[in-house]
Scaffold this active site. Structure first.
Site, PDB file in Angstrom:
ATOM      1  N   CYS A 122      10.870  35.535  31.868  1.00  0.00           N
ATOM      2  CA  CYS A 122      10.221  36.283  30.784  1.00  0.00           C
ATOM      3  C   CYS A 122      10.934  36.097  29.445  1.00  0.00           C
ATOM      4  O   CYS A 122      10.452  36.561  28.413  1.00  0.00           O
ATOM      5  CB  CYS A 122      10.130  37.750  31.151  1.00  0.00           C
ATOM      6  SG  CYS A 122       9.364  37.990  32.762  1.00  0.00           S
ATOM      7  N   HIS A 260       9.402  41.863  25.306  1.00  0.00           N
ATOM      8  CA  HIS A 260       8.594  41.382  26.433  1.00  0.00           C
ATOM      9  C   HIS A 260       7.850  42.560  27.059  1.00  0.00           C
ATOM     10  O   HIS A 260       8.427  43.630  27.278  1.00  0.00           O
ATOM     11  CB  HIS A 260       9.520  40.716  27.456  1.00  0.00           C
ATOM     12  CG  HIS A 260       8.890  40.544  28.793  1.00  0.00           C
ATOM     13  ND1 HIS A 260       7.672  39.933  28.964  1.00  0.00           N
ATOM     14  CD2 HIS A 260       9.316  40.925  30.036  1.00  0.00           C
ATOM     15  CE1 HIS A 260       7.379  39.935  30.247  1.00  0.00           C
ATOM     16  NE2 HIS A 260       8.345  40.533  30.913  1.00  0.00           N
ATOM     17  N   ASN A 290       2.185  42.405  32.906  1.00  0.00           N
ATOM     18  CA  ASN A 290       3.351  41.558  32.634  1.00  0.00           C
ATOM     19  C   ASN A 290       2.944  40.094  32.824  1.00  0.00           C
ATOM     20  O   ASN A 290       2.700  39.663  33.949  1.00  0.00           O
ATOM     21  CB  ASN A 290       4.489  41.939  33.589  1.00  0.00           C
ATOM     22  CG  ASN A 290       5.750  41.106  33.382  1.00  0.00           C
ATOM     23  OD1 ASN A 290       5.704  40.035  32.774  1.00  0.00           O
ATOM     24  ND2 ASN A 290       6.867  41.572  33.906  1.00  0.00           N
TER      25      ASN A 290
HETATM   26  N1  COA Z   1       1.654  53.023  43.881  1.00  0.00           N
HETATM   27  C1  COA Z   1       2.051  54.208  44.384  1.00  0.00           C
HETATM   28  N2  COA Z   1       3.285  54.441  44.838  1.00  0.00           N
HETATM   29  C2  COA Z   1       4.159  53.434  44.737  1.00  0.00           C
HETATM   30  C3  COA Z   1       3.835  52.171  44.220  1.00  0.00           C
HETATM   31  C4  COA Z   1       2.504  51.991  43.792  1.00  0.00           C
HETATM   32  N3  COA Z   1       2.074  50.838  43.271  1.00  0.00           N
HETATM   33  N4  COA Z   1       4.910  51.388  44.249  1.00  0.00           N
HETATM   34  C5  COA Z   1       5.911  52.101  44.769  1.00  0.00           C
HETATM   35  N5  COA Z   1       5.461  53.347  45.078  1.00  0.00           N
HETATM   36  C6  COA Z   1       6.209  54.460  45.646  1.00  0.00           C
HETATM   37  C7  COA Z   1       7.435  54.005  46.402  1.00  0.00           C
HETATM   38  O1  COA Z   1       7.104  53.617  47.717  1.00  0.00           O
HETATM   39  C8  COA Z   1       8.280  55.245  46.353  1.00  0.00           C
HETATM   40  O2  COA Z   1       7.832  56.157  47.313  1.00  0.00           O
HETATM   41  P1  COA Z   1       8.862  57.076  48.117  1.00  0.00           P
HETATM   42  O3  COA Z   1       9.550  57.913  47.082  1.00  0.00           O
HETATM   43  O4  COA Z   1       7.976  57.827  49.034  1.00  0.00           O
HETATM   44  O5  COA Z   1       9.801  56.114  48.782  1.00  0.00           O
HETATM   45  C9  COA Z   1       7.972  55.833  44.983  1.00  0.00           C
HETATM   46  O6  COA Z   1       6.709  55.278  44.605  1.00  0.00           O
HETATM   47  C10 COA Z   1       9.007  55.504  43.938  1.00  0.00           C
HETATM   48  O7  COA Z   1       9.339  54.103  44.080  1.00  0.00           O
HETATM   49  P2  COA Z   1      10.294  53.372  43.084  1.00  0.00           P
HETATM   50  O8  COA Z   1      10.414  51.944  43.504  1.00  0.00           O
HETATM   51  O9  COA Z   1      11.540  54.172  42.911  1.00  0.00           O
HETATM   52  O10 COA Z   1       9.415  53.474  41.771  1.00  0.00           O
HETATM   53  P3  COA Z   1       9.839  53.302  40.286  1.00  0.00           P
HETATM   54  O11 COA Z   1       9.724  54.567  39.563  1.00  0.00           O
HETATM   55  O12 COA Z   1      11.132  52.546  40.180  1.00  0.00           O
HETATM   56  O13 COA Z   1       8.668  52.356  39.762  1.00  0.00           O
HETATM   57  C11 COA Z   1       8.349  50.037  39.238  1.00  0.00           C
HETATM   58  C12 COA Z   1       8.484  51.085  40.348  1.00  0.00           C
HETATM   59  C13 COA Z   1       8.208  48.666  39.876  1.00  0.00           C
HETATM   60  C14 COA Z   1       7.104  50.371  38.421  1.00  0.00           C
HETATM   61  C15 COA Z   1       9.599  50.117  38.333  1.00  0.00           C
HETATM   62  O14 COA Z   1      10.762  50.096  39.128  1.00  0.00           O
HETATM   63  C16 COA Z   1       9.665  49.006  37.359  1.00  0.00           C
HETATM   64  O15 COA Z   1       8.800  48.835  36.529  1.00  0.00           O
HETATM   65  N6  COA Z   1      10.757  48.199  37.400  1.00  0.00           N
HETATM   66  C17 COA Z   1      10.914  47.090  36.518  1.00  0.00           C
HETATM   67  C18 COA Z   1      10.118  45.950  37.048  1.00  0.00           C
HETATM   68  C19 COA Z   1       9.897  44.876  36.018  1.00  0.00           C
HETATM   69  O16 COA Z   1       9.581  45.162  34.891  1.00  0.00           O
HETATM   70  N7  COA Z   1      10.055  43.626  36.442  1.00  0.00           N
HETATM   71  C20 COA Z   1       9.864  42.512  35.606  1.00  0.00           C
HETATM   72  C21 COA Z   1      10.950  42.424  34.581  1.00  0.00           C
HETATM   73  S1  COA Z   1      10.653  41.090  33.512  1.00  0.00           S
END
Ligand code: COA
Length: 335
Positions: A122, A260, A290
């Site tokens: 990215c 980004h 993204n």
């Molecule tokens: N829909 C509903 N629930 C979801 C889900 C979805 N699409 N994805 C994950 N969950 C659930 C998980 O299973 C977890 O459940 P639990 O508490 O029962 O275990 C809960 O939501 C929280 O999961 P978590 O992984 O801690 O969520 P988060 O708040 O970290 O959000 C992302 C997940 C991926 C949105 C976030 O971590 C993120 O955006 N990270 C950066 C990723 C990124 O930008 N990558 C590219 C960089 S260039």
């Protein structure tokens, strides 16, 4: 110890045209609800994404590039016949070789033209601008096509709800030319890499999985979302502040901040930690998700077409992602 460079750096690079393209097919949050256990409210609250574009089965990254360059030619009357180098930033080339850039050269029948793809995830588009600036400044080349393009849908696992909600497809291109008077638009640059965190966000190809799990054969994107989020908020904000320092400008003097489009929550945190107000921050996250190397030119072009970005304004572009890489540019928009 390396001396910190506080440059307003040398540049003779002038951005003379922009073009973009996104595939027609829209994948909404409601569509994703039918594929995985998720919902619109969760996705919007955690990411700010409403929909993404998805390439057709036989539509590859090079095809998106052709349309983005054509869009530039049609809107600006840009002449690409004398382009002497093409740099495409992509993590999703149609093939390892020939490069996407080679296919763009062939498609437009450009004679006497170098072509190479770069992969900095990215951070790819900002990295490609930095490289183009150096090539132009060397005097070896005069007119460079810089493209950021992805078909991330082809490496996304649509059974994994933690990744499939995030990614989309698109392409954006800048035409960058050497100025006659030697005055360029690239005011400052910054790049930083932390390969020790590479396993937090990767797509395996020839190597085993980077996070110590079993060999991954499907070639899908794998990430530790929470750790990537933490890194982005803390380390990326530090990098942006470094770039602002190098530019010798204050945040108030920079008209637009274009980080980004990884996730709207990350962008909000970056704004808080760097001092950019959201009202002067541009993203393509809501409509396109993204799109990795394409997200910054897509965000810029939305603002250009809306009449927000105008000639003479200063822009701070900042890419970050797999690697883990960071790359930023402060530039003057002179179109
Ligand atoms: N829909 C509903 N629930 C979801 C889900 C979805 N699409 N994805 C994950 N969950 C659930 C998980 O299973 C977890 O459940 P639990 O508490 O029962 O275990 C809960 O939501 C929280 O999961 P978590 O992984 O801690 O969520 P988060 O708040 O970290 O959000 C992302 C997940 C991926 C949105 C976030 O971590 C993120 O955006 N990270 C950066 C990723 C990124 O930008 N990558 C590219 C960089 S260039």
């Amino acid at each position: 110890m390396k001396e910190a460079k506080t440059s307003v750096m040398q540049s003779n690079a002038v951005i003379t045209a922009i073009g973009t393209y996104v595939p027609e097919r829209i994948l909404t949050n409601a569509d994703l609800e039918k594929l995985v256990d998720t919902n619109d409210e969760w996705i919007i609250q955690r990411t700010g994404i409403k929909e993404r574009r998805i390439a057709g089965d036989m539509q590859f990254t090079s095809h998106l590039c052709f349309k983005a360059v054509l869009n530039m030619v049609e809107r600006y009357g840009a002449d690409v016949s004398d382009v002497d180098y093409i740099i495409t930033a992509t993590s999703t080339p149609d093939a390892v070789f020939p490069s996407v850039s080679s296919q763009v050269q062939a498609h437009f029948g450009i004679a006497d033209c170098g072509a190479a793809d770069i992969q900095a995830a990215c951070a790819g588009f900002a990295s490609a601008i930095q490289l183009a600036n150096g090539l132009l400044l060397s005097g070896a080349y005069h007119k460079i096509l810089v493209i950021g393009a992805e078909t991330l849908s082809k490496i996304t696992d649509y059974t994994d709800r933690t990744t499939c909600i995030l990614f989309g497809d698109g392409a954006g291109a800048f035409l960058i030319e050497a100025s006659d008077d030697g005055n360029g638009d690239i005011l400052s640059v910054y790049a930083k890499t932390d390969g020790s965190r590479g396993h937090l966000l990767y797509r395996s190809s020839l190597s085993p999985s980077l996070d110590g799990h079993d060999l991954l054969e499907n070639g899908y994107i794998v990430q530790n979302g929470r750790e990537v989020y933490r890194w982005a908020v803390s380390h990326v904000s530090e990098g942006i502040n470094q770039l602002i320092g190098r530019s010798q400008l204050s945040v108030d003097e920079i008209d637009w901040f274009i980080p980004h489009s990884a996730n709207m929550r990350i962008i909000e945190s970056l704004c808080e930690r760097t001092g950019f107000p959201l009202s002067r921050t541009l993203s393509s996250i809501q409509r396109f998700g993204n799109t990795s190397a394409a997200s910054i030119p897509l965000a810029i072009d939305q603002a250009v077409q809306a009449g927000k970005i105008t000639s003479g304004q200063l822009l701070l572009l900042y890419g970050f992602g797999g690697g883990l890489t960071q790359s930023g540019v402060v530039l003057r928009w002179s179109i």
